[in-house]
Design an enzyme around this catalytic site. Structure first.
Site: not given
Ligand code: SAH
Length: 216
Positions: A63
């Protein structure tokens, strides 16, 4: 963590965050010392300290620092908080949260991302993160209730399962909307009577996916 060493690019970044309404000094302290370049692929190293979301593989993104800061600040953390994060991704948001709470539980559905994030936590010697590979749409019932919950992917509606895993008085932040458009960042406070909802503005996240976790 990275001791007192501060990258000038990180100092410039937090200055920009302050100018955009981030006032929590403890949070600024953490972000100023956290090497974001560790969380960003080789190809984007030059942009690691810009206020931008960046690709991390698997069609996912780390993000934008302002959004990480806004979500963290909105959680009103203290060192007694037990926190759940859905969507570990690169681990950057987790590494910002961990020093500001008692323990962080974080779930990721892409095995490859989770393994890389775990290596970063080890490298940075962050002691209070517990990880899980799986589908975060069910939350983490064995560890509930949580004082705080942060969802770092966009959900269509406030997930009721996650509200149930929030302690009374607890706070959840979650982007709401579909992935074709920008979403609203929503703050949910669980009260005795139900929930109190407030709107924190526009954000852009990858979708919150319900269903099986992926072994690669
Ligand atoms: N907090 C992260 C942002 C990653 S983007 C950072 O600081 O880099 C969002 C993430 O959510 C992705 O890696 C995606 O695979 C995960 N995601 C989406 N749906 C999900 C679910 N149902 N359970 C676990 N992870 C999920």
């Amino acid at each position: 963590m990275n001791g007192e060493l501060r990258d000038p690019r990180a100092m410039q970044l937090v200055l920009e965050l302050r100018q955009n309404g981030i006032t929590d000094d403890k949070l600024i302290h953490v972000m100023e010392r956290l090497p974001r370049d560790l969380f960003v692929p080789q190809a984007f190293q030059a942009r690691a300290y810009e206020n931008l979301a960046l690709p991390i593989g698997y069609h996912q993104t780390v993000s934008q620092p302002h959004v990480v800061a806004l979500m963290t600040q909105s959680l009103e953390l203290n060192d007694r908080c037990k926190v759940l994060e859905i969507g570990t991704g690169s681990g950057y948001q987790a590494a910002v949260l961990a020093p500001l709470c008692r323990r962080l539980y974080t779930i990721e559905r892409h095995k490859g991302l989770l393994v890389a994030a775990e290596e970063r936590f080890k490298h940075l010697r962050i002691p209070n993160i517990t990880t899980r590979f799986g589908d975060g749409s069910k939350g983490w019932p064995e560890q509930a209730p949580f004082d705080r919950i942060i969802v770092t992917a966009a959900a269509i509606d406030i997930p009721p399962v996650l509200v149930e895993q929030l302690a009374i008085g607890g706070i959840m932040v979650v982007p709401i909307g579909d992935d074709q458009h920008d979403q609203r960042l929503v703050k949910v406070v669980r009260t005795d009577e139900g929930t109190k909802i407030s709107d924190l503005g526009w954000v852009r996240f990858v979708p919150f996916v319900e269903g099986e976790a992926l072994e690669h």
